[in-house]
Scaffold this active site. Sequence first.
Site, PDB file in Angstrom:
ATOM      1  N   ARG A  92       0.850  -1.193   0.000  1.00 36.43           N
ATOM      2  CA  ARG A  92       0.000   0.000   0.000  1.00 36.43           C
ATOM      3  C   ARG A  92       0.885   1.243   0.000  1.00 36.43           C
ATOM      4  O   ARG A  92       1.753   1.404   0.843  1.00 36.43           O
ATOM      5  CB  ARG A  92      -0.915   0.011   1.222  1.00 36.43           C
ATOM      6  CG  ARG A  92      -1.812   1.251   1.284  1.00 36.43           C
ATOM      7  CD  ARG A  92      -2.647   1.260   2.545  1.00 36.43           C
ATOM      8  NE  ARG A  92      -3.637   0.189   2.525  1.00 36.43           N
ATOM      9  CZ  ARG A  92      -4.144  -0.367   3.628  1.00 36.43           C
ATOM     10  NH1 ARG A  92      -3.732   0.017   4.821  1.00 36.43           N
ATOM     11  NH2 ARG A  92      -5.046  -1.320   3.527  1.00 36.43           N
TER      12      ARG A  92
ATOM     13  N   ARG B 168      -4.279   2.507  17.555  1.00 31.44           N
ATOM     14  CA  ARG B 168      -5.021   2.034  16.395  1.00 31.44           C
ATOM     15  C   ARG B 168      -4.708   2.940  15.211  1.00 31.44           C
ATOM     16  O   ARG B 168      -4.017   3.945  15.334  1.00 31.44           O
ATOM     17  CB  ARG B 168      -6.538   2.037  16.658  1.00 31.44           C
ATOM     18  CG  ARG B 168      -7.056   0.868  17.466  1.00 31.44           C
ATOM     19  CD  ARG B 168      -6.841  -0.491  16.823  1.00 31.44           C
ATOM     20  NE  ARG B 168      -7.612  -0.720  15.632  1.00 31.44           N
ATOM     21  CZ  ARG B 168      -8.834  -1.228  15.595  1.00 31.44           C
ATOM     22  NH1 ARG B 168      -9.461  -1.536  16.708  1.00 31.44           N
ATOM     23  NH2 ARG B 168      -9.440  -1.444  14.456  1.00 31.44           N
ATOM     24  N   LYS B 169      -5.265   2.607  14.054  1.00 30.87           N
ATOM     25  CA  LYS B 169      -5.056   3.438  12.878  1.00 30.87           C
ATOM     26  C   LYS B 169      -5.679   4.812  13.096  1.00 30.87           C
ATOM     27  O   LYS B 169      -6.557   5.000  13.949  1.00 30.87           O
ATOM     28  CB  LYS B 169      -5.653   2.778  11.642  1.00 30.87           C
ATOM     29  CG  LYS B 169      -7.175   2.752  11.581  1.00 30.87           C
ATOM     30  CD  LYS B 169      -7.629   2.163  10.248  1.00 30.87           C
ATOM     31  CE  LYS B 169      -9.145   2.188  10.126  1.00 30.87           C
ATOM     32  NZ  LYS B 169      -9.605   1.668   8.833  1.00 30.87           N
TER      33      LYS B 169
ATOM     34  N   GLY C 293     -17.044  -5.780   2.295  1.00 28.82           N
ATOM     35  CA  GLY C 293     -17.173  -7.220   2.434  1.00 28.82           C
ATOM     36  C   GLY C 293     -17.456  -7.715   3.831  1.00 28.82           C
ATOM     37  O   GLY C 293     -17.857  -8.861   4.017  1.00 28.82           O
TER      38      GLY C 293
ATOM     39  N   CYS D  76     -14.452  -1.140   5.369  1.00 29.11           N
ATOM     40  CA  CYS D  76     -13.440  -0.447   4.559  1.00 29.11           C
ATOM     41  C   CYS D  76     -14.059   0.247   3.346  1.00 29.11           C
ATOM     42  O   CYS D  76     -13.540   1.251   2.875  1.00 29.11           O
ATOM     43  CB  CYS D  76     -12.378  -1.444   4.106  1.00 29.11           C
ATOM     44  SG  CYS D  76     -11.434  -2.162   5.466  1.00 29.11           S
ATOM     45  N   GLY D  77     -15.158  -0.289   2.835  1.00 27.01           N
ATOM     46  CA  GLY D  77     -15.829   0.333   1.703  1.00 27.01           C
ATOM     47  C   GLY D  77     -16.800   1.439   2.092  1.00 27.01           C
ATOM     48  O   GLY D  77     -17.530   1.952   1.244  1.00 27.01           O
TER      49      GLY D  77
END
Length: 519
Positions: free
Chosen positions: A71, A181-182, A441, A446-447
Amino acid sequence: MSSSPVSGDSAPALSKLELAKAELCGLDLRPRLAELAQEGWESLDEATLTVRLKWLGIFFRPVTPGRFMLRLRLANGVVQADQLELLAETVDRCGEHGSADITTRQNIQLRGLLFEDMPPLLEAMDRLGLTSRQSGHDNPRNITGNPLAGIDPEEIVDTRPLVQAIQARLFQPDGPRNLPRKFNVAVGGAPDSFLLHNDLAFLPATHEGRLGFTVMVGGFFSAQRNELAIPLGVWLEGDQLPDFTLAVLHHFEQCGNRAARNKSRLMYLIDALGMEAYRAAVVAAYGALAGGDAASRLATHDGTHLVNRAPRDGLGWNPQRQDGLAWMGLHVPMGRLDAETMLELARLARTYGSGELRLTEAQNVLIPNVPLERESALRAEPLLQRFRPEPSALQAEAVSCTGNAYCSFALIPTKGTAQALVEELERRVELPHAVRTHWTGCPNACGQPYMGQIGLMGAKARKDGEMVEAAKIFLGGSMGADPKLAELHDKGVPLSELPDVMEQLLVERFGARRKAAQP
């Protein structure tokens, strides 16, 4: 600043994951990467393979063992033709395993790479000004901004130098190395910069007649909870963004929850401290980092800003703020690219524009700086028959995560399923306006399904006595002046029944008209 976890009066015991992160920072693997690659990925311990490598942007994929994902970090979604060519050549070497995805953070992910290819690739990226540093796991992710920055006739402020300055500041020696975390950061620069799904968002705002930024904090999506960012109550000037971002991250690194991973995003810390105490702590951290003069320039602010509508899709032919130039926005179905297409995009950018391309959060690509007289020639290029400048109302803003082809969390194949559904619905109905659909998904989102007018999330449902692939349906996401997250409408529609259910929804909720039955 120390990265030890602090939550309340005493620090709780570290989890197994936190212990692994504390033992060795993934950034320290970079000088040893060639040695590790020579030994082979099978020789890596689990923590290095599945966690620490993500600090370098390298992702082990359990569903494709031996084939890795890389990424990138593309600040503000800007990529140059020569950079895209390098990425295309990398994907091409992977043969049938290779592909690339445009992400919902204006970024690119390369798939199908071998571990031994990583050291020379990162070196080649360095030479071209590309990096994949800290693009995964518990790190500040790719910093997003207005994809039309610098060319937008409606621009309030050019976000490119601001985003680049924030990224450069985070890469300094005192930058974050081990967050709980992110962490997502974004900078708005136009009236349609909806960014409230970020942990930290800077939105253009005025104070006493001066243009600067109001600060919004705490936005995130997860399997447990979803929140839009809320006002911090602080206004600052553009040159303060890098140090302020670092101060927020330093505080999060020190005080975020490291005991319960499902409660470790920034909003949980804000909840635990209360907004007034959190704001005071962050302002103090900024003062300690930037000095008293800088801290005195911060102002109290009510959070009002100049963003008042949903983001434009940027597609099609659009005159720029510069006389005689335009950008061409191309729709990339579900954001999926192959090597040949990447090379062709690079060629088009060089031939018709300035050699630059822009990526959008809707997973599309823009070619800026095209002379007005070149429009017809550009439209005649074969690639524009696939990457259409004016896609259908459903195709234009269809967004999708990777799905179970590459992600072990995903419950369904999102990209192929989404594309097939769009094409089927196009055969059945006509829509009076674009409808934004977001596919994900799994509940990790994430989407970004909660941002869609229609959101679809992979699930399982029972049909004829058996568990089958299905999708939850969410409705009502809004990214305008009164933002709202989509809410659950149906907890599980089998994929085989989804075309009929979606057709009915489009007719009832979005003004679609059924086409006459084809013979």
